[in-house]
Motif scaffolding. Structure first.
Motif, short mmCIF file in Angstrom:
data_model
loop_
_atom_site.label_atom_id
_atom_site.label_comp_id
_atom_site.label_asym_id
_atom_site.label_seq_id
_atom_site.Cartn_x
_atom_site.Cartn_y
_atom_site.Cartn_z
N ASN A 79 13.10 27.85 10.04
CA ASN A 79 12.25 28.64 9.16
C ASN A 79 12.69 28.45 7.71
OD1 ASN A 79 10.85 30.04 11.40
ND2 ASN A 79 12.89 30.84 11.79
N VAL A 80 11.76 28.04 6.85
CA VAL A 80 12.07 27.76 5.44
C VAL A 80 11.30 28.75 4.59
CG1 VAL A 80 12.10 26.01 3.64
CG2 VAL A 80 12.33 25.32 6.02
N THR A 85 14.23 24.66 -0.23
CA THR A 85 13.76 23.32 0.10
C THR A 85 14.60 22.75 1.23
OG1 THR A 85 12.97 22.86 -2.14
CG2 THR A 85 13.46 20.96 -0.76
N ASN A 100 8.89 25.94 10.53
CA ASN A 100 7.93 26.87 9.97
C ASN A 100 8.16 26.97 8.47
OD1 ASN A 100 6.83 27.94 12.59
ND2 ASN A 100 8.98 28.47 12.84
N ILE A 101 7.16 26.61 7.67
CA ILE A 101 7.29 26.67 6.22
C ILE A 101 6.62 27.96 5.75
CG2 ILE A 101 6.87 25.48 4.04
CD1 ILE A 101 6.56 22.90 5.61
N ASN A 102 7.43 28.87 5.24
CA ASN A 102 6.94 30.17 4.80
C ASN A 102 7.22 30.34 3.31
OD1 ASN A 102 6.17 31.14 7.48
ND2 ASN A 102 8.36 31.13 7.90
N THR A 105 9.60 24.53 0.75
CA THR A 105 9.18 23.13 0.77
C THR A 105 9.99 22.37 1.80
OG1 THR A 105 8.63 23.17 -1.59
CG2 THR A 105 8.96 21.01 -0.59
N VAL A 106 9.31 21.54 2.60
CA VAL A 106 9.97 20.63 3.52
C VAL A 106 9.60 19.21 3.11
CG1 VAL A 106 10.08 19.76 5.88
CG2 VAL A 106 10.12 22.22 5.46
N ILE A 122 5.36 20.89 12.87
CA ILE A 122 5.60 21.54 11.59
C ILE A 122 4.40 22.43 11.31
CG2 ILE A 122 5.90 21.23 9.10
CD1 ILE A 122 7.23 18.58 9.64
N VAL A 124 2.73 24.84 8.57
CA VAL A 124 2.73 25.22 7.16
C VAL A 124 1.95 26.52 7.03
CG1 VAL A 124 2.27 24.48 4.79
CG2 VAL A 124 2.77 22.77 6.55
N GLY A 127 3.49 27.43 1.14
CA GLY A 127 4.45 26.47 0.64
C GLY A 127 3.95 25.05 0.78
N LEU A 129 4.53 20.90 2.40
CA LEU A 129 5.09 19.84 3.22
C LEU A 129 4.82 18.54 2.50
CD1 LEU A 129 6.28 18.70 5.90
CD2 LEU A 129 3.94 18.66 6.77
#
Length: 372
Positions: A79-80, A85, A100-102, A105-106, A122, A124, A127, A129
């Motif tokens: 979880n980001v 980043t 999980n992009i919350n 940035t990934v 992934i 999103v 945020g 990706l």
């Protein structure tokens, strides 16, 4: 070995901190980095539980890097959060876990080996990706856009593109392409927006790789519903794209599921449903104003057999743009073997634009086909 209760890896000051020893995570673990800080994992990471990456400062940017290709071989969830980043190397051994992009940035950073990347998901939520290299996320990754942005600065092949609820936005930079479909041949539906930035594109006549565009590859099906997509080109190297949304034309400018300009059909030589196809969904009255090119096969030979048609079982669907036979006028480049124009039992498909021969070889034949 992080196996205690609620373990935390925390950085207290800015700068780069490197963990080179192997790390085993057996409990949900927080990785907390300050603004301007960075934690690099250069050793192997084994995780059977969740990783929660946060910026403890709550502003600016904090970075976590997993530098080994097999960082997520067994992770369940990563979880980001906002202002954080995550940089990941090739996801070659990524298992069934989810990033999980919350709000953060990934970034996919792989430079080698990504074409054999392992499957993973992934999501999103908000945020960004993005990638810094071709297939930097691995070629079998599945992307689910519930919000946020997939910013494609280097061409990225993904297995599936989906959304849940409110979909996010795909943005492709000049010289980059989103390629949906991989060796696992999965199908997916995307209801979000695809934006192509600027106007740089080059049609690869041998591979039909459309730079600065949106490509579909593999034998699966991708359904597009977005009514405001404006990518310059949509390429179907193999597999099927189903158009399940309406386009609008304002002063000659098109917005719709397959973008603002043309669709390029290529093929592995097979005929639908095994080859490439552009199909209007089973909605009587569906219309597509884009020009459709029948180009060469994926191998660059003259053996391409591609299909354009409708799945409607009643009423009339319409291709109102031109049908162009051939994507080049010299030699075998861009030469189509057979162009299949098809309708489904009970339905009618009208082609109201011109049919244009765009080649110096008289080899392209038209087959009127019953898709049923």
């Amino acid at each position: 070995d992080l196996s205690g209760t609620a373990p935390v890896i925390q950085q207290s000051a800015a700068g780069v901190f490197t963990i080179s020893a192997p790390v085993t995570i057996a409990q949900d673990t927080a990785i907390s980095v300050v603004n301007g800080g960075e934690i690099d994992f250069s050793g192997a990471l084994t995780s059977s539980d969740a990783l929660n990456i946060t910026n403890s400062t709550g502003s600016g940017n904090a970075t976590v890097k997993f530098l080994q290709a097999n960082s997520f071989a067994s992770a369940t969830n990563v979880n980001v959060s906002t202002f954080a980043t995550l940089n990941v190397n090739a996801l070659n051994a990524w298992g069934a876990g989810t990033i999980n992009i919350n709000g953060g940035t990934v970034t996919g950073t792989a430079t080698t080996g990504a074409t054999t990347g392992g499957a993973g998901l992934i999501t999103v939520n908000s945020g960004t990706l993005t990638t810094t290299s071709t297939d930097g996320l691995g070629s079998l990754v599945q992307v689910n856009m519930t919000g946020g942005t997939f910013a494609v600065t280097a061409s990225q092949r993904i297995s599936t593109l989906t959304d849940t609820g409110t979909a996010g936005t795909i943005q492709t930079q000049p010289g980059a392409a989103v390629i949906v479909g991989s060796t696992d041949n999965l199908s997916s539906t995307f209801n979000g927006v695809i934006n192509e930035i600027n106007t740089s594109l080059a049609v690869g006549l041998r591979s039909n790789s459309l730079k600065g565009a949106f490509d579909h590859f593999g034998t699966g099906t991708l359904t597009l519903t977005g009514t405001t997509n404006n990518q310059l080109a949509t390429g179907i190297v193999e597999g099927t794209i189903i158009v399940a949304g309406n386009s609008t034309v304002t002063n000659g400018a098109i917005l719709g599921p397959v973008g603002s300009d043309f669709v390029m059909l290529g093929s592995n030589g097979a005929v639908y449903p095994a080859g490439s196809a552009l199909l209007l969904d089973n909605t009587p009255g569906r219309s597509l104003p884009n020009t459709v090119y029948f180009g060469s096969g994926a191998s660059g030979t003259a053996g391409a057999n591609s299909t354009a048609g409708g799945l409607n079982t009643s009423g009339t669907d319409t291709f109102s743009g031109d049908i162009v036979l051939g994507s080049s006028n010299t030699g075998s480049f861009g030469l189509t073997a057979l162009a299949y124009l098809g309708a489904t039992d009970g339905g009618e498909v009208d082609f109201t634009g011109n049919i244009v021969a765009n080649h110096d070889h008289p080899h392209t034949g038209i087959i009127v086909n019953n898709l049923t």
